[in-house]
Motif scaffolding. Sequence first.
Motif, PDB file in Angstrom:
ATOM      1  N   SER A  78     -13.867   5.862 -10.792  1.00 33.64           N
ATOM      2  CA  SER A  78     -13.741   4.887  -9.704  1.00 33.64           C
ATOM      3  C   SER A  78     -14.304   3.527 -10.113  1.00 33.64           C
ATOM      4  O   SER A  78     -13.677   2.486  -9.885  1.00 33.64           O
ATOM      5  CB  SER A  78     -14.466   5.401  -8.456  1.00 33.64           C
ATOM      6  OG  SER A  78     -14.451   4.441  -7.424  1.00 33.64           O
ATOM      7  N   LEU A  79     -15.485   3.517 -10.731  1.00 33.43           N
ATOM      8  CA  LEU A  79     -16.084   2.256 -11.160  1.00 33.43           C
ATOM      9  C   LEU A  79     -15.248   1.583 -12.246  1.00 33.43           C
ATOM     10  O   LEU A  79     -15.075   0.359 -12.246  1.00 33.43           O
ATOM     11  CB  LEU A  79     -17.502   2.508 -11.671  1.00 33.43           C
ATOM     12  CG  LEU A  79     -18.530   2.954 -10.633  1.00 33.43           C
ATOM     13  CD1 LEU A  79     -19.852   3.306 -11.307  1.00 33.43           C
ATOM     14  CD2 LEU A  79     -18.750   1.881  -9.576  1.00 33.43           C
ATOM     15  N   ARG A  80     -14.707   2.396 -13.149  1.00 29.74           N
ATOM     16  CA  ARG A  80     -13.891   1.845 -14.235  1.00 29.74           C
ATOM     17  C   ARG A  80     -12.614   1.229 -13.676  1.00 29.74           C
ATOM     18  O   ARG A  80     -12.212   0.127 -14.082  1.00 29.74           O
ATOM     19  CB  ARG A  80     -13.560   2.959 -15.232  1.00 29.74           C
ATOM     20  CG  ARG A  80     -12.895   2.458 -16.509  1.00 29.74           C
ATOM     21  CD  ARG A  80     -12.680   3.590 -17.510  1.00 29.74           C
ATOM     22  NE  ARG A  80     -13.953   4.106 -18.029  1.00 29.74           N
ATOM     23  CZ  ARG A  80     -14.450   5.289 -17.721  1.00 29.74           C
ATOM     24  NH1 ARG A  80     -13.813   6.089 -16.866  1.00 29.74           N
ATOM     25  NH2 ARG A  80     -15.588   5.686 -18.228  1.00 29.74           N
ATOM     26  N   LYS A  82     -12.145  -0.034 -10.796  1.00 29.70           N
ATOM     27  CA  LYS A  82     -12.459  -1.220  -9.996  1.00 29.70           C
ATOM     28  C   LYS A  82     -13.057  -2.347 -10.835  1.00 29.70           C
ATOM     29  O   LYS A  82     -13.411  -3.408 -10.300  1.00 29.70           O
ATOM     30  CB  LYS A  82     -13.433  -0.848  -8.866  1.00 29.70           C
ATOM     31  CG  LYS A  82     -12.828   0.087  -7.834  1.00 29.70           C
ATOM     32  CD  LYS A  82     -13.856   0.487  -6.774  1.00 29.70           C
ATOM     33  CE  LYS A  82     -13.236   1.421  -5.742  1.00 29.70           C
ATOM     34  NZ  LYS A  82     -14.231   1.861  -4.722  1.00 29.70           N
ATOM     35  N   GLY A  83     -13.168  -2.108 -12.147  1.00 31.06           N
ATOM     36  CA  GLY A  83     -13.677  -3.139 -13.034  1.00 31.06           C
ATOM     37  C   GLY A  83     -15.164  -3.395 -12.893  1.00 31.06           C
ATOM     38  O   GLY A  83     -15.662  -4.454 -13.297  1.00 31.06           O
ATOM     39  N   LYS A  84     -15.914  -2.431 -12.339  1.00 29.77           N
ATOM     40  CA  LYS A  84     -17.359  -2.601 -12.155  1.00 29.77           C
ATOM     41  C   LYS A  84     -18.093  -2.065 -13.392  1.00 29.77           C
ATOM     42  O   LYS A  84     -18.811  -1.068 -13.354  1.00 29.77           O
ATOM     43  CB  LYS A  84     -17.810  -1.884 -10.883  1.00 29.77           C
ATOM     44  CG  LYS A  84     -17.178  -2.471  -9.620  1.00 29.77           C
ATOM     45  CD  LYS A  84     -17.690  -1.788  -8.363  1.00 29.77           C
ATOM     46  CE  LYS A  84     -17.104  -2.434  -7.106  1.00 29.77           C
ATOM     47  NZ  LYS A  84     -17.595  -1.816  -5.859  1.00 29.77           N
ATOM     48  N   ASP A  85     -17.879  -2.774 -14.494  1.00 37.65           N
ATOM     49  CA  ASP A  85     -18.400  -2.313 -15.777  1.00 37.65           C
ATOM     50  C   ASP A  85     -19.922  -2.322 -15.827  1.00 37.65           C
ATOM     51  O   ASP A  85     -20.525  -1.497 -16.522  1.00 37.65           O
ATOM     52  CB  ASP A  85     -17.832  -3.181 -16.908  1.00 37.65           C
ATOM     53  CG  ASP A  85     -16.324  -3.028 -17.055  1.00 37.65           C
ATOM     54  OD1 ASP A  85     -15.793  -1.982 -16.630  1.00 37.65           O
ATOM     55  OD2 ASP A  85     -15.686  -3.952 -17.584  1.00 37.65           O
ATOM     56  N   ASP A  86     -20.552  -3.264 -15.110  1.00 40.45           N
ATOM     57  CA  ASP A  86     -22.010  -3.311 -15.129  1.00 40.45           C
ATOM     58  C   ASP A  86     -22.607  -2.077 -14.472  1.00 40.45           C
ATOM     59  O   ASP A  86     -23.563  -1.479 -14.982  1.00 40.45           O
ATOM     60  CB  ASP A  86     -22.510  -4.582 -14.446  1.00 40.45           C
ATOM     61  CG  ASP A  86     -21.947  -4.772 -13.044  1.00 40.45           C
ATOM     62  OD1 ASP A  86     -20.914  -4.145 -12.718  1.00 40.45           O
ATOM     63  OD2 ASP A  86     -22.542  -5.551 -12.268  1.00 40.45           O
ATOM     64  N   LEU A  87     -22.032  -1.667 -13.338  1.00 41.78           N
ATOM     65  CA  LEU A  87     -22.510  -0.458 -12.668  1.00 41.78           C
ATOM     66  C   LEU A  87     -22.166   0.789 -13.471  1.00 41.78           C
ATOM     67  O   LEU A  87     -22.942   1.750 -13.500  1.00 41.78           O
ATOM     68  CB  LEU A  87     -21.910  -0.361 -11.264  1.00 41.78           C
ATOM     69  CG  LEU A  87     -22.406  -1.390 -10.249  1.00 41.78           C
ATOM     70  CD1 LEU A  87     -21.683  -1.205  -8.917  1.00 41.78           C
ATOM     71  CD2 LEU A  87     -23.914  -1.267 -10.049  1.00 41.78           C
ATOM     72  N   LEU A  88     -21.025   0.777 -14.137  1.00 41.09           N
ATOM     73  CA  LEU A  88     -20.634   1.910 -14.972  1.00 41.09           C
ATOM     74  C   LEU A  88     -21.634   2.108 -16.105  1.00 41.09           C
ATOM     75  O   LEU A  88     -22.027   3.244 -16.403  1.00 41.09           O
ATOM     76  CB  LEU A  88     -19.238   1.685 -15.537  1.00 41.09           C
ATOM     77  CG  LEU A  88     -18.692   2.781 -16.466  1.00 41.09           C
ATOM     78  CD1 LEU A  88     -18.594   4.114 -15.740  1.00 41.09           C
ATOM     79  CD2 LEU A  88     -17.330   2.361 -17.028  1.00 41.09           C
TER      80      LEU A  88
END
Length: 296
Positions: A78-80, A82-88
Amino acid sequence: MQRKVTKAVFPVAGMGTRFLPATKSVPKEIMTLVDRPLIQYAIDEARAAGITDFIFVTSRGKSALEDYFDTSSELETSLRNKGKDDLLEVLQQTNMPSGAIAYIRQHQALGLGHAVWCARRLIGDEPFAVMLPDDVISGKKPCLQQMVEAYEETGGSMVAAMEVPDEKASAYGILDVDSEDGAKIRVKGMVEKPEAGTAPSNLAVIGRYILTPSVLENINRAKSGAGGEIQLTDAISDEIRAGRNVFGYRFDGKRFDCGSKAGFLQATVAFGLDREDLRDEFSHYLEDLMALRNAE
């Protein structure tokens, strides 16, 4: 040359009664200090010291602790997406390689010495570390890393030590000092929770240890000590009586007792103010709060 310390034991079987009702369903070790569980601070410190094998001594009701270190494929996907690489990246730092963690059950609350003894078959004949997640230590260099570097010079067993006020000495294991060489302290005795006015020094043992396998043999022969429990301090004292080297180590850093409510709150403030993304807003809030209280 000393054998490298690659194994660490994490005694996490306690019920966390000082934090009830929160710990009725949430293991104390995954209570969050800012945005990371207490256990994550201990794991990160262990990794920095070269630990590769992590042994958890647990009890009933700790399944959430075990799940914490599992991979969450759905959340990562889900994070990947959504492009939320920092949280990933933050999430992936909590993952552990398959086989790196082992869990052992302590069926009876018989003390820290007994908890360590429960892990004896996984420790084998190697030196090992013991880390108490309640003790969170901040510093430029992680505490256990400092100790491992010192251990490579000294060998023997080593305990983290810090000065405590005389009136609080009865709450700790206290070192009887033979000599000092910088941060390294040669120990000639240890007393667990001495009665008021009888402590041999003001140097207290806190929750970081590097121990030799012979300590496990001492625990195996141990009788109950202070509080009716099998004390790890007593087993380390047996090393001294056997003529083996035991050292204290004055670590460079600040220790927070996150096993107490006051210590947990103090750590929350200190770690919050240390975060660049929180410092300004949080410090302004604290300043306003203190100004309001002083005006009352």
